[in-house]
Structure formats: structure tokens, C-alpha cells
Design an enzyme around this catalytic site. Structure first.
Site, short mmCIF file in Angstrom:
data_model
loop_
_atom_site.label_atom_id
_atom_site.label_comp_id
_atom_site.label_asym_id
_atom_site.label_seq_id
_atom_site.Cartn_x
_atom_site.Cartn_y
_atom_site.Cartn_z
N ALA A 96 0.89 -1.27 -0.10
CA ALA A 96 0.17 0.10 -0.05
C ALA A 96 0.82 1.36 -0.06
O ALA A 96 1.99 1.19 0.42
CB ALA A 96 -0.83 0.00 1.27
N ASN A 106 8.82 8.84 5.03
CA ASN A 106 7.42 9.52 4.49
C ASN A 106 6.72 9.84 5.87
O ASN A 106 6.45 9.08 6.81
CB ASN A 106 6.75 8.82 3.39
CG ASN A 106 5.75 7.64 4.20
OD1 ASN A 106 4.44 8.49 4.47
ND2 ASN A 106 5.87 6.57 4.35
N PHE A 155 -1.75 10.09 4.72
CA PHE A 155 -2.93 9.52 4.01
C PHE A 155 -3.60 10.50 3.00
O PHE A 155 -4.72 10.94 2.97
CB PHE A 155 -4.17 9.09 4.93
CG PHE A 155 -3.87 8.08 5.78
CD1 PHE A 155 -2.78 7.06 5.64
CD2 PHE A 155 -4.65 7.63 6.93
CE1 PHE A 155 -2.49 5.90 6.37
CE2 PHE A 155 -4.42 6.47 7.58
CZ PHE A 155 -3.61 5.55 7.32
N SER A 174 -0.23 3.48 10.48
CA SER A 174 0.44 4.45 9.90
C SER A 174 1.22 5.44 10.99
O SER A 174 0.17 5.66 11.98
CB SER A 174 -0.53 5.39 8.89
OG SER A 174 0.27 6.53 8.83
N ASN A 233 1.60 8.58 10.71
CA ASN A 233 1.55 9.66 10.19
C ASN A 233 0.12 10.40 10.66
O ASN A 233 0.05 11.65 10.20
CB ASN A 233 1.95 9.97 8.88
CG ASN A 233 3.41 9.43 8.40
OD1 ASN A 233 4.34 9.81 9.39
ND2 ASN A 233 3.52 8.76 7.57
N THR A 234 -0.70 9.77 10.97
CA THR A 234 -1.88 10.22 11.33
C THR A 234 -1.87 10.14 12.92
O THR A 234 -1.99 9.21 13.71
CB THR A 234 -3.18 9.27 10.81
OG1 THR A 234 -3.10 9.60 9.55
CG2 THR A 234 -4.43 9.88 11.35
N LYS A 236 -3.04 -4.37 9.32
CA LYS A 236 -1.76 -4.30 9.39
C LYS A 236 -1.02 -3.60 10.43
O LYS A 236 -1.79 -2.54 10.84
CB LYS A 236 -1.50 -3.37 7.88
CG LYS A 236 0.04 -2.86 7.68
CD LYS A 236 -0.14 -2.41 6.17
CE LYS A 236 1.52 -1.96 5.98
NZ LYS A 236 1.61 -1.29 4.58
N ASN A 277 4.10 -2.12 8.59
CA ASN A 277 4.06 -0.85 8.19
C ASN A 277 5.53 -0.29 8.55
O ASN A 277 6.35 -0.85 8.89
CB ASN A 277 3.28 0.13 8.86
CG ASN A 277 2.39 1.11 8.04
OD1 ASN A 277 3.09 1.68 7.13
ND2 ASN A 277 1.24 1.24 7.95
C1 LIG Z 1 5.80 6.69 0.44
C2 LIG Z 1 5.20 5.86 1.03
C3 LIG Z 1 3.90 5.70 1.48
C4 LIG Z 1 3.29 4.73 2.22
N1 LIG Z 1 2.08 4.96 2.40
C5 LIG Z 1 1.22 3.76 2.92
C6 LIG Z 1 -0.23 3.94 2.94
O1 LIG Z 1 -0.97 4.82 2.73
N2 LIG Z 1 -0.74 2.61 3.86
C7 LIG Z 1 -0.34 1.79 4.14
O2 LIG Z 1 -0.56 0.74 4.76
N3 LIG Z 1 1.29 1.58 4.05
C8 LIG Z 1 1.99 2.71 3.53
N4 LIG Z 1 3.34 2.72 3.12
C9 LIG Z 1 4.09 1.70 3.71
C10 LIG Z 1 4.11 0.51 2.76
O3 LIG Z 1 3.12 -0.11 2.50
C11 LIG Z 1 5.21 -0.62 3.52
O4 LIG Z 1 4.41 -1.19 4.63
C12 LIG Z 1 6.38 0.03 4.05
O5 LIG Z 1 6.96 0.81 3.37
C13 LIG Z 1 7.68 -1.20 4.19
O6 LIG Z 1 7.80 -1.96 2.92
P1 LIG Z 1 9.26 -1.48 2.07
O7 LIG Z 1 10.32 -1.42 2.84
O8 LIG Z 1 9.27 -2.44 0.98
O9 LIG Z 1 8.82 -0.25 1.39
C14 LIG Z 1 3.96 3.68 2.49
C15 LIG Z 1 5.23 3.47 2.28
C16 LIG Z 1 6.01 4.67 1.62
C17 LIG Z 1 7.40 4.18 1.44
#
Ligand SMILES: Cc1cc2nc3c(=O)[nH]c(=O)nc-3n(C[C@H](O)[C@H](O)[C@H](O)COP(=O)(O)O)c2cc1C
Length: 346
Positions: free
Chosen positions: A60, A109, A113, A171, A173-174, A209, A238
Site C-alpha cells: 500500500a 515518509n 494519508f 501509519s 503519520n496520523t 496491518k 508498516n
Molecule cells: C511513500 C510511502 C507511502 C506509504 N503509504 C502507505 C499507506 O498509505 N498505507 C499503508 O498501509 N502503508 C503505506 N506505506 C508503507 C508500505 O506499504 C510498507 O508497509 C513499508 O514501506 C515497508 O515496505 P518497504 O520497505 O518495501 O517499502 C507507505 C510507504 C511509503 C514508502
């Protein structure tokens, strides 16, 4: 080759501009790129009432508004998770809010949302030709007076279009959102959602999650609540609010969630801890720092039936999906497993 060059050029742009351009280019021209060949049948996984052609999914956050799920499936992902989608559209946090930590192969990041809201996502999903597996990740608006009602509304609007729905309570960030991982709030949230599911979409799997920043007591609580709730799975994990000492990039001090290479070990460790605490029938999806087939394989052996990635895609481009499939097959061959399914949790 063209895609690799495009990815290299996009990395010259500021991170959020590059992401917006990637979505626009994928939407406009993704159909011209040849679809990836069907994956080796040994990579197929049957869970959640679906057959996944291979266990590597898009996490996501990449396609928050469900604009390009089918385009992303063409690159060879076994499934794509859209969102997080909230009931009402919202801007997210002020920019800059997305930072590349190049030297660490990581991203921070604090998007918050940003998304076009559930009605817009539902329109996109309703127009999607329904092939391939697409999950929808739901959340609450930042200014919501009743967060649980937000999850219920998003579930009711989006579940009809989803192969599974992810409840994102992790998340960073909220403000306050991660409080929903606590025993009482989580019990209430999941009982509202399983009741809505029974009414509306009884065959749609529900997954939760979670954050990687949970202590063992919190994991005990989550495992107990999830086991009692009747939901089908957990996504681990996450992004993290921790900042390992090893980070070298100057952006490491930015606030937000850290993803990519430094998240691999902690998120895999939490996955192992979760696996110890839940029944074997609960489906686990491992996420965090995957950039090689060996990383995916480690999550599978730690108990995940499926995996997801995001940050490594931003660094490498879509060619990563087929590379990971090849490397994963090599791991299976090396260790004498015939199929991915044989290796899960072993
Ligand atoms: C720019 C960015 C935006 C993300 N936005 C969401 C989100 O809206 N919802 C969510 O559940 N996870 C979000 N994630 C988390 C990713 O889904 C994932 O759980 C996390 O980045 C770890 O995986 P990775 O190391 O492969 O990136 C975001 C990650 C990044 C880098």
C-alpha cells in the site's frame, strides 16, 4: 531497459514529484509495456480463497487512489494493494513529506494519508477490468470524530471491489491512529468490521496491518484479539518510527515512517514473533525492506504466505519483480523445496 532508464531519470526528481510522474506515466503508457510472462507455477500460493500466481505483491501507498492496479499487475506482481483510502478526500501533511535516504536504500515518509477519498477510489475500481488480485487498504480521516465509523464506511464502500480489505491501524503519520492497535480499541474496531462484512461481503477476507514498533506485550494482545475476531490475516509491517544508528543519510532525522533496507531485520523479527503467537491458519503477509529474492524467501520461511514491497520498487523500477521471482526460485532449488508453499514457515 527503457523502464530501467526511466526509473534512473525519475530518481533525479524530488521524491514526491517522481512518484506523481511515475503514476501518470504508468497510467498513460503502461499499457504499451509488454506484460510480464506468467510466473513459474512453483511460485503459486493458494490462500485467502484465491490463487496468487506468485507471492510478491505491491504494498500500500504506491497507488493510494487505485488508479493503476491493473498496470502494476502487468509487471508481474502476484497482487496489488491500493490505498490507504479514507472516507473523505484529504490533502495529507505539508510538503516536503517524502525523503529518499539514498545511502541507506531507504525512504522516510510523512505523507499523512493524502488521497482522493473512497468515492473517487470506488469509481476507479468500478471501471477496472476485474482480473488479477487487488486488495484495498482503508484508514480514517485525520480530523475524524469517530475513527471506527470511518473504517466501517470505507469498508462498506470499497469491499465490493476488493479481493481482500486491509485495516491500516499502523501509519505513524496520523496522530493517534496507532492507538487502535491497543486491546480494547482493536476489539471494538474488528467487531464492527466483521459485522459489516457478514452483512455485505461475507467472502471478502479482512487483514490487519500492524506497526513494527510494538513490544511483546502489545503483540500478545494483538494476537489474542485477532484470533478471537475471525479476521483472516495480518500484514507485518508498516514503516518504523525507529531510527537505527547505522543510518548515514542526512535526511535520517526527518520525522515520519522509515522503510526500505533498514526495516528488513526489525520487520522480519516482528513477523517471527507474530507467527509464534497466532494459529497456523492465520495468513501472514511479510513486508519491510525486501529488495532481493533472499529477502522474500526469509519472510516466507518466517511464516509469511505472501510478501509485499514498495521502497525497492522506487529505487529499482518494475524490473525488480521478475528478478525477485528468479532469485526466489533459486533459493527454493538450493534448499530442496519444490514449491513456495513447501517453504512457508519452514
Ligand atoms: C511513500 C510511502 C507511502 C506509504 N503509504 C502507505 C499507506 O498509505 N498505507 C499503508 O498501509 N502503508 C503505506 N506505506 C508503507 C508500505 O506499504 C510498507 O508497509 C513499508 O514501506 C515497508 O515496505 P518497504 O520497505 O518495501 O517499502 C507507505 C510507504 C511509503 C514508502
Amino acid at each position: 531497459m527503457i523502464l530501467d532508464s526511466a526509473t534512473a531519470l525519475l530518481r533525479l526528481l524530488p521524491a514526491e514529484t517522481a512518484h506523481k510522474a511515475t503514476i501518470s506515466l504508468t497510467r498513460a503508457f503502461g499499457g504499451l509495456v509488454g506484460a510480464a510472462p506468467p510466473p513459474d507455477p512453483r511460485l503459486a500460493v493458494r490462500v485467502l480463497g484465491r490463487t496468487f500466481s506468485n507471492p510478491i505483491g505491491l504494498a500500500a501507498g504506491f497507488d493510494k487512489n487505485a488508479v493503476v492496479p491493473n498496470r502494476m499487475l502487468r509487471f508481474g506482481f502476484g497482487f496489488v494493494e491500493c490505498g490507504t483510502v479514507t472516507p473523505r478526500p484529504q490533502q495529507g501533511n505539508p510538503r516536503p513529506r517524502l525523503f529518499r535516504l539514498e545511502e541507506d536504500r531507504a525512504v522516510i515518509n510523512r505523507m499523512g494519508f493524502n488521497n482522493g477519498g473512497m468515492a473517487q477510489a470506488a469509481v476507479c475500481l468500478a471501471h477496472r477490468e476485474r482480473r488479477g488480485i487487488v486488495g484495498i487498504n482503508i484508514g480514517a480521516n485525520k480530523d475524524s470524530a469517530d475513527r471506527i465509523a470511518d473504517y466501517k464506511a470505507a469498508f462498506e464502500t470499497l469491499a465490493p471491489y476488493a479481493d481482500y480489505v486491509t485495516v491500516n491501524v499502523s501509519s505513524p503519520n496520523t496522530p493517534g491512529l496507532r492507538g487502535l492497535q491497543g486491546r480494547d480499541e482493536l476489539t471494538q474496531l474488528l467487531s464492527v468490521l466483521t459485522a459489516a462484512r457478514a452483512e455485505l461481503a461475507p467472502t471478502t477476507p479482512l487483514l490487519l496491518k500492524i506497526a513494527p514498533d510494538l513490544d511483546m506485550q502489545a503483540l500478545d494482545d494483538i494476537a489474542a484479539v485477532v484470533s478471537a475476531s475471525g479476521i483472516e490475516g495480518l500484514i507485518v509491517s508498516n514503516t518504523t518510527i525507529a531510527r537505527p544508528d547505522t543510518l548515514k543519510s542526512p535526511e535520517a532525522k526527518e520525522a515520519g515512517g522509515l522503510s526500505g533496507a533498514p526495516l528488513f531485520e526489525p520487520s522480519t523479527q516482528i513477523l517471527r514473533e507474530v507467527k509464534k503467537r497466532v494459529s497456523p491458519s492465520l495468513v501472514l503477509i511479510g513486508v519491510g525492506g525486501i529488495s532481493t529474492g533472499a529477502h522474500a524467501y526469509a519472510k516466507l520461511r518466517a511464516g509469511a504466505s505472501l510478501v509485499q514491497l514498495y521502497t525497492a520498487l522506487a529505487y529499482e523500477g518494475p524490473g525488480i519483480v521478475q528478478r525477485l521471482q528468479r532469485e526466489l526460485l533459486a533459493c527454493l532449488d538450493r534448499d530442496g523445496f519444490n514449491t513456495v508453499t513447501d517453504a512457508i514457515g519452514k
